[in-house]
Design a protein around this motif. Structure first.
Motif, PDB file in Angstrom:
ATOM      1  N   GLN A   1      -2.103   3.267 -14.035  1.00  0.00           N
ATOM      2  CA  GLN A   1      -1.588   4.624 -13.858  1.00  0.00           C
ATOM      3  C   GLN A   1      -1.372   4.866 -12.366  1.00  0.00           C
ATOM      4  OE1 GLN A   1      -4.137   8.055 -14.612  1.00  0.00           O
ATOM      5  NE2 GLN A   1      -2.422   9.012 -15.679  1.00  0.00           N
ATOM      6  N   VAL A   2      -0.217   5.451 -12.040  1.00  0.00           N
ATOM      7  CA  VAL A   2       0.134   5.736 -10.653  1.00  0.00           C
ATOM      8  C   VAL A   2       0.499   7.210 -10.542  1.00  0.00           C
ATOM      9  CG1 VAL A   2       1.733   5.215  -8.786  1.00  0.00           C
ATOM     10  CG2 VAL A   2       0.973   3.380 -10.312  1.00  0.00           C
ATOM     11  N   LEU A   3      -0.170   7.916  -9.642  1.00  0.00           N
ATOM     12  CA  LEU A   3       0.160   9.314  -9.381  1.00  0.00           C
ATOM     13  C   LEU A   3       1.337   9.372  -8.418  1.00  0.00           C
ATOM     14  CD1 LEU A   3      -3.403  10.834  -8.848  1.00  0.00           C
ATOM     15  CD2 LEU A   3      -1.945  11.051 -10.869  1.00  0.00           C
ATOM     16  N   ALA A   4       2.262  10.257  -8.679  1.00  0.00           N
ATOM     17  CA  ALA A   4       3.407  10.442  -7.786  1.00  0.00           C
ATOM     18  C   ALA A   4       2.914  11.024  -6.463  1.00  0.00           C
ATOM     19  CB  ALA A   4       4.438  11.364  -8.432  1.00  0.00           C
ATOM     20  N   ALA A   5       3.360  10.422  -5.349  1.00  0.00           N
ATOM     21  CA  ALA A   5       2.948  10.894  -4.023  1.00  0.00           C
ATOM     22  C   ALA A   5       3.303  12.369  -3.859  1.00  0.00           C
ATOM     23  CB  ALA A   5       3.629  10.058  -2.943  1.00  0.00           C
TER      24      ALA A   5
ATOM     25  N   CYS B   1       0.819  -1.202   0.000  1.00  0.00           N
ATOM     26  CA  CYS B   1       0.000   0.000   0.000  1.00  0.00           C
ATOM     27  C   CYS B   1       0.861   1.264   0.000  1.00  0.00           C
ATOM     28  CB  CYS B   1      -0.912  -0.007   1.224  1.00  0.00           C
ATOM     29  SG  CYS B   1      -2.031   1.390   1.282  1.00  0.00           S
ATOM     30  N   GLY B   2       0.644   2.133  -0.991  1.00  0.00           N
ATOM     31  CA  GLY B   2       1.352   3.400  -1.087  1.00  0.00           C
ATOM     32  C   GLY B   2       2.710   3.336  -1.755  1.00  0.00           C
ATOM     33  N   LYS B   3       3.248   2.133  -1.963  1.00  0.00           N
ATOM     34  CA  LYS B   3       4.589   2.038  -2.539  1.00  0.00           C
ATOM     35  C   LYS B   3       4.646   2.478  -4.000  1.00  0.00           C
ATOM     36  CE  LYS B   3       8.807  -0.494  -2.244  1.00  0.00           C
ATOM     37  NZ  LYS B   3       9.476  -1.675  -1.740  1.00  0.00           N
ATOM     38  N   PRO B   4       3.669   2.139  -4.839  1.00  0.00           N
ATOM     39  CA  PRO B   4       3.740   2.634  -6.224  1.00  0.00           C
ATOM     40  C   PRO B   4       3.820   4.160  -6.295  1.00  0.00           C
ATOM     41  CG  PRO B   4       2.093   0.910  -6.062  1.00  0.00           C
ATOM     42  CD  PRO B   4       2.527   1.237  -4.652  1.00  0.00           C
ATOM     43  N   GLU B   5       3.080   4.845  -5.428  1.00  0.00           N
ATOM     44  CA  GLU B   5       3.094   6.306  -5.424  1.00  0.00           C
ATOM     45  C   GLU B   5       4.453   6.850  -4.977  1.00  0.00           C
ATOM     46  OE1 GLU B   5      -0.967   4.795  -5.354  1.00  0.00           O
ATOM     47  OE2 GLU B   5       0.727   4.355  -4.075  1.00  0.00           O
ATOM     48  N   LEU B   6       5.085   6.181  -4.022  1.00  0.00           N
ATOM     49  CA  LEU B   6       6.419   6.598  -3.571  1.00  0.00           C
ATOM     50  C   LEU B   6       7.470   6.368  -4.656  1.00  0.00           C
ATOM     51  CD1 LEU B   6       6.389   5.326   0.125  1.00  0.00           C
ATOM     52  CD2 LEU B   6       6.137   7.685  -0.704  1.00  0.00           C
ATOM     53  N   VAL B   7       7.352   5.257  -5.368  1.00  0.00           N
ATOM     54  CA  VAL B   7       8.276   4.989  -6.481  1.00  0.00           C
ATOM     55  C   VAL B   7       8.094   6.045  -7.560  1.00  0.00           C
ATOM     56  CG1 VAL B   7       8.794   3.373  -8.357  1.00  0.00           C
ATOM     57  CG2 VAL B   7       8.537   2.520  -6.020  1.00  0.00           C
ATOM     58  N   ALA B   8       6.845   6.354  -7.914  1.00  0.00           N
ATOM     59  CA  ALA B   8       6.587   7.393  -8.925  1.00  0.00           C
ATOM     60  C   ALA B   8       7.138   8.741  -8.474  1.00  0.00           C
ATOM     61  CB  ALA B   8       5.085   7.485  -9.212  1.00  0.00           C
ATOM     62  N   ALA B   9       7.004   9.075  -7.194  1.00  0.00           N
ATOM     63  CA  ALA B   9       7.535  10.343  -6.684  1.00  0.00           C
ATOM     64  C   ALA B   9       9.060  10.384  -6.784  1.00  0.00           C
ATOM     65  CB  ALA B   9       7.093  10.552  -5.238  1.00  0.00           C
ATOM     66  N   ALA B  10       9.724   9.267  -6.478  1.00  0.00           N
ATOM     67  CA  ALA B  10      11.189   9.211  -6.571  1.00  0.00           C
ATOM     68  C   ALA B  10      11.641   9.323  -8.027  1.00  0.00           C
ATOM     69  CB  ALA B  10      11.709   7.928  -5.945  1.00  0.00           C
TER      70      ALA B  10
END
Length: 127
Positions: A46-50, A14-23
Motif C-alpha cells: 500500500q502506498v499513500l499519495a504524497a 525513496c519517495g517515488k511510489p508516493e509521488l506516482v500515487a499522488a500523480a
C-alpha cells in the motif's frame, strides 16, 4: 473506472511510489499499469499519495532477481476489495482480475523488450 499506463523508471527510489500515487490521484486514475518498477520481489504494498494522507493505492508487482524491468498495477484503495486474482507471470508480465458487474475485468501490465535488446531476449519474450 479510469485506466492509465506509465513507465515509472525505477519505482524503488525513496519517495517515488508516493509521488506516482499522488500523480495518479491528481488525474483521477483508478487502475494504472506500471512498467520498469524494478522491484526485486513479487507482491503488493500500500502506498499513500504524497500530500494526501486520505488516499492510497495498492501496487501489485512482479519482481526480478537483477533489479531491472519489473511491472506492476496500481489499484485505487476503494477497488482493492474487488481484486480476485493477482498473477506475476514473469518480470515483464503480470495481471490482476477485478470483480465487476456484469463480468470480471482482467488488467494486464506488459513491458516488452525494446529494439536495443539482443535478438535472443526478444525471441524468448515473444515465445
Amino acid at each position: 473506472m479510469k485506466f492509465g499506463t506509465w513507465n515509472v523508471c525505477i519505482l524503488q527510489q525513496c519517495g517515488k511510489p508516493e509521488l506516482v500515487a499522488a500523480a495518479l490521484h491528481h488525474h483521477n486514475v483508478d487502475v494504472a499499469c506500471l512498467q520498469e518498477v524494478c522491484f526485486i520481489d513479487t507482491g503488493s504494498e500500500q502506498v499513500l499519495a504524497a500530500g494526501r494522507e486520505d488516499d492510497a493505492y495498492q501496487i501489485y508487482h512482479s519482481g526480478c532477481t537483477n533489479g531491472q524491468y519489473g511491472v506492476g498495477i496500481a489499484i485505487k484503495s476503494h477497488l482493492v476489495a474487488a481484486i480476485t486474482d493477482f498473477n506475476a507471470v514473469s518480470d515483464r508480465i503480470c495481471y490482476v482480475t477485478i470483480s465487476a458487474h456484469p463480468s470480471s475485468i482482467t488488467v494486464i501490465s506488459v513491458y516488452a523488450p525494446t529494439n536495443e535488446h539482443d535478438l535472443a531476449i526478444k525471441q524468448a519474450f515473444f515465445d
